[in-house]
Design a protein around this motif. Structure first.
Motif, PDB file in Angstrom:
ATOM      1  N   TYR A   1      -3.063  -1.231   5.957  1.00 48.83           N
ATOM      2  CA  TYR A   1      -3.192   0.178   5.371  1.00 48.83           C
ATOM      3  C   TYR A   1      -4.516   0.374   4.802  1.00 48.83           C
ATOM      4  O   TYR A   1      -4.914   1.249   4.180  1.00 48.83           O
ATOM      5  CB  TYR A   1      -2.074   0.570   4.437  1.00 48.83           C
ATOM      6  CG  TYR A   1      -0.863   0.865   5.006  1.00 48.83           C
ATOM      7  CD1 TYR A   1      -0.323   2.173   5.283  1.00 48.83           C
ATOM      8  CD2 TYR A   1       0.010   0.023   5.105  1.00 48.83           C
ATOM      9  CE1 TYR A   1       0.835   2.615   5.981  1.00 48.83           C
ATOM     10  CE2 TYR A   1       1.376   0.202   5.824  1.00 48.83           C
ATOM     11  CZ  TYR A   1       1.653   1.505   6.082  1.00 48.83           C
ATOM     12  OH  TYR A   1       2.900   1.763   6.708  1.00 48.83           O
ATOM     13  N   GLY A   2      -5.261  -0.673   5.258  1.00 47.34           N
ATOM     14  CA  GLY A   2      -6.666  -0.550   4.913  1.00 47.34           C
ATOM     15  C   GLY A   2      -7.162  -1.202   3.425  1.00 47.34           C
ATOM     16  O   GLY A   2      -6.190  -1.861   2.826  1.00 47.34           O
ATOM     17  N   GLU A   3      -8.058  -0.754   2.874  1.00 44.57           N
ATOM     18  CA  GLU A   3      -8.163  -1.595   1.487  1.00 44.57           C
ATOM     19  C   GLU A   3      -7.516  -0.931   0.283  1.00 44.57           C
ATOM     20  O   GLU A   3      -7.326  -1.755  -0.598  1.00 44.57           O
ATOM     21  CB  GLU A   3     -10.106  -0.962   1.019  1.00 44.57           C
ATOM     22  CG  GLU A   3     -11.001  -1.735   2.000  1.00 44.57           C
ATOM     23  CD  GLU A   3     -12.341  -1.282   1.540  1.00 44.57           C
ATOM     24  OE1 GLU A   3     -12.541  -1.250   0.471  1.00 44.57           O
ATOM     25  OE2 GLU A   3     -13.047  -1.489   2.515  1.00 44.57           O
TER      26      GLU A   3
ATOM     27  N   VAL B   1      13.957   3.262   8.434  1.00 37.42           N
ATOM     28  CA  VAL B   1      12.174   3.303   8.072  1.00 37.42           C
ATOM     29  C   VAL B   1      11.779   2.081   7.412  1.00 37.42           C
ATOM     30  O   VAL B   1      10.813   1.647   7.546  1.00 37.42           O
ATOM     31  CB  VAL B   1      11.757   4.790   7.598  1.00 37.42           C
ATOM     32  CG1 VAL B   1      10.510   4.913   7.269  1.00 37.42           C
ATOM     33  CG2 VAL B   1      12.380   5.904   8.500  1.00 37.42           C
ATOM     34  N   GLU B   2      12.466   2.040   6.138  1.00 35.38           N
ATOM     35  CA  GLU B   2      12.112   0.771   5.197  1.00 35.38           C
ATOM     36  C   GLU B   2      12.131  -0.664   6.062  1.00 35.38           C
ATOM     37  O   GLU B   2      11.087  -1.219   5.860  1.00 35.38           O
ATOM     38  CB  GLU B   2      13.296   0.813   4.085  1.00 35.38           C
ATOM     39  CG  GLU B   2      12.773  -0.163   3.083  1.00 35.38           C
ATOM     40  CD  GLU B   2      13.570  -0.364   1.884  1.00 35.38           C
ATOM     41  OE1 GLU B   2      13.780  -1.448   1.379  1.00 35.38           O
ATOM     42  OE2 GLU B   2      13.864   0.777   1.496  1.00 35.38           O
ATOM     43  N   SER B   3      13.206  -0.746   7.017  1.00 39.86           N
ATOM     44  CA  SER B   3      13.232  -2.054   7.669  1.00 39.86           C
ATOM     45  C   SER B   3      11.994  -1.940   8.553  1.00 39.86           C
ATOM     46  O   SER B   3      11.570  -3.112   8.861  1.00 39.86           O
ATOM     47  CB  SER B   3      14.374  -1.887   8.564  1.00 39.86           C
ATOM     48  OG  SER B   3      14.542  -3.153   9.119  1.00 39.86           O
TER      49      SER B   3
ATOM     50  N   GLU C   1       7.280   6.979   3.235  1.00 39.46           N
ATOM     51  CA  GLU C   1       7.395   8.351   3.313  1.00 39.46           C
ATOM     52  C   GLU C   1       6.090   8.782   4.338  1.00 39.46           C
ATOM     53  O   GLU C   1       6.318   9.693   5.134  1.00 39.46           O
ATOM     54  CB  GLU C   1       6.924   9.112   2.027  1.00 39.46           C
ATOM     55  CG  GLU C   1       6.874  10.598   2.179  1.00 39.46           C
ATOM     56  CD  GLU C   1       7.941  11.268   2.426  1.00 39.46           C
ATOM     57  OE1 GLU C   1       7.725  12.304   3.293  1.00 39.46           O
ATOM     58  OE2 GLU C   1       9.121  10.837   2.123  1.00 39.46           O
ATOM     59  N   GLN C   2       5.171   7.961   4.693  1.00 36.45           N
ATOM     60  CA  GLN C   2       4.280   8.324   5.784  1.00 36.45           C
ATOM     61  C   GLN C   2       5.009   8.015   7.006  1.00 36.45           C
ATOM     62  O   GLN C   2       4.583   8.754   8.038  1.00 36.45           O
ATOM     63  CB  GLN C   2       3.106   7.135   5.530  1.00 36.45           C
ATOM     64  CG  GLN C   2       2.006   7.333   6.521  1.00 36.45           C
ATOM     65  CD  GLN C   2       0.779   6.294   6.417  1.00 36.45           C
ATOM     66  OE1 GLN C   2       1.066   5.177   6.454  1.00 36.45           O
ATOM     67  NE2 GLN C   2      -0.396   6.814   6.187  1.00 36.45           N
ATOM     68  N   VAL C   3       6.051   7.020   7.256  1.00 32.96           N
ATOM     69  CA  VAL C   3       6.441   6.961   8.628  1.00 32.96           C
ATOM     70  C   VAL C   3       7.474   8.239   8.779  1.00 32.96           C
ATOM     71  O   VAL C   3       7.443   8.779   9.761  1.00 32.96           O
ATOM     72  CB  VAL C   3       7.345   5.685   8.676  1.00 32.96           C
ATOM     73  CG1 VAL C   3       8.234   5.529   9.956  1.00 32.96           C
ATOM     74  CG2 VAL C   3       6.272   4.378   8.621  1.00 32.96           C
ATOM     75  N   LYS C   4       8.147   8.491   7.516  1.00 36.28           N
ATOM     76  CA  LYS C   4       9.104   9.708   7.771  1.00 36.28           C
ATOM     77  C   LYS C   4       8.314  10.916   8.242  1.00 36.28           C
ATOM     78  O   LYS C   4       8.687  11.888   8.897  1.00 36.28           O
ATOM     79  CB  LYS C   4       9.873   9.815   6.680  1.00 36.28           C
ATOM     80  CG  LYS C   4      10.873   8.713   6.446  1.00 36.28           C
ATOM     81  CD  LYS C   4      11.428   8.870   5.238  1.00 36.28           C
ATOM     82  CE  LYS C   4      12.565   9.955   4.856  1.00 36.28           C
ATOM     83  NZ  LYS C   4      13.082   9.757   3.528  1.00 36.28           N
ATOM     84  N   ALA C   5       7.041  11.241   7.488  1.00 45.44           N
ATOM     85  CA  ALA C   5       6.253  12.126   7.886  1.00 45.44           C
ATOM     86  C   ALA C   5       5.731  12.170   9.453  1.00 45.44           C
ATOM     87  O   ALA C   5       5.762  13.229  10.097  1.00 45.44           O
ATOM     88  CB  ALA C   5       4.776  12.231   6.995  1.00 45.44           C
ATOM     89  N   GLN C   6       5.549  10.987   9.813  1.00 49.93           N
ATOM     90  CA  GLN C   6       5.308  10.876  11.319  1.00 49.93           C
ATOM     91  C   GLN C   6       6.461  11.252  12.239  1.00 49.93           C
ATOM     92  O   GLN C   6       6.184  11.714  13.251  1.00 49.93           O
ATOM     93  CB  GLN C   6       4.769   9.313  11.556  1.00 49.93           C
ATOM     94  CG  GLN C   6       3.538   8.942  10.883  1.00 49.93           C
ATOM     95  CD  GLN C   6       3.085   7.673  11.093  1.00 49.93           C
ATOM     96  OE1 GLN C   6       3.650   7.029  11.788  1.00 49.93           O
ATOM     97  NE2 GLN C   6       1.878   7.157  10.632  1.00 49.93           N
TER      98      GLN C   6
ATOM     99  N   SER D   1       2.535   1.502  -1.788  1.00 51.84           N
ATOM    100  CA  SER D   1       3.576   1.153  -2.149  1.00 51.84           C
ATOM    101  C   SER D   1       4.734   1.315  -1.019  1.00 51.84           C
ATOM    102  O   SER D   1       4.481   2.011  -0.102  1.00 51.84           O
ATOM    103  CB  SER D   1       4.256   1.946  -3.515  1.00 51.84           C
ATOM    104  OG  SER D   1       4.618   3.248  -3.058  1.00 51.84           O
ATOM    105  N   LEU D   2       5.709   0.547  -1.172  1.00 53.97           N
ATOM    106  CA  LEU D   2       6.696   0.619   0.002  1.00 53.97           C
ATOM    107  C   LEU D   2       7.231   2.055   0.148  1.00 53.97           C
ATOM    108  O   LEU D   2       7.547   2.665   1.247  1.00 53.97           O
ATOM    109  CB  LEU D   2       7.951  -0.095  -0.408  1.00 53.97           C
ATOM    110  CG  LEU D   2       9.074  -0.254   0.490  1.00 53.97           C
ATOM    111  CD1 LEU D   2       8.626  -0.633   2.023  1.00 53.97           C
ATOM    112  CD2 LEU D   2      10.489  -1.168   0.249  1.00 53.97           C
ATOM    113  N   ALA D   3       7.409   2.645  -1.046  1.00 52.91           N
ATOM    114  CA  ALA D   3       7.979   4.322  -0.860  1.00 52.91           C
ATOM    115  C   ALA D   3       6.978   5.134  -0.345  1.00 52.91           C
ATOM    116  O   ALA D   3       7.227   5.864   0.548  1.00 52.91           O
ATOM    117  CB  ALA D   3       8.309   4.750  -2.288  1.00 52.91           C
TER     118      ALA D   3
END
Length: 74
Positions: free
Chosen positions: A28-30, A17-19, A40-45, A34-36
């Motif tokens: 991600y807009g205005e 996921v980090e890669s 986490e957003q991608v892992k939630a998806q 953070s990378l973390a």
């Protein structure tokens, strides 16, 4: 071929996921994230089925794609 995220070890999933996040350079807009937070957003998806992990036998690559855009020939 879809690879279930649950089948990956935690460290492997985190690295994948980090890669992906670093490679995508997603806007991600205005508000800066953070990378973390992005990871986490991608892992939630992945957990909710919005995104899936796909292995391409043809290209011998692994990627994360929106579930609604996945095709068996990927």
């Amino acid at each position: 071929m879809i690879i279930p995220w649950q089948d990956l070890e935690g460290t492997t999933l985190d690295n994948l996921v980090e890669s992906f996040v670093l490679r995508e350079g997603t806007d991600y807009g205005e508000q800066e994230m953070s990378l973390a937070d992005k990871v986490e957003q991608v892992k939630a998806q992945l957990r909710t089925g919005i995104a899936v992990i796909v292995y391409s036998e043809l290209h011998e690559t692994v990627d994360i794609v929106p579930a609604d855009r996945f095709h068996d020939d990927a």
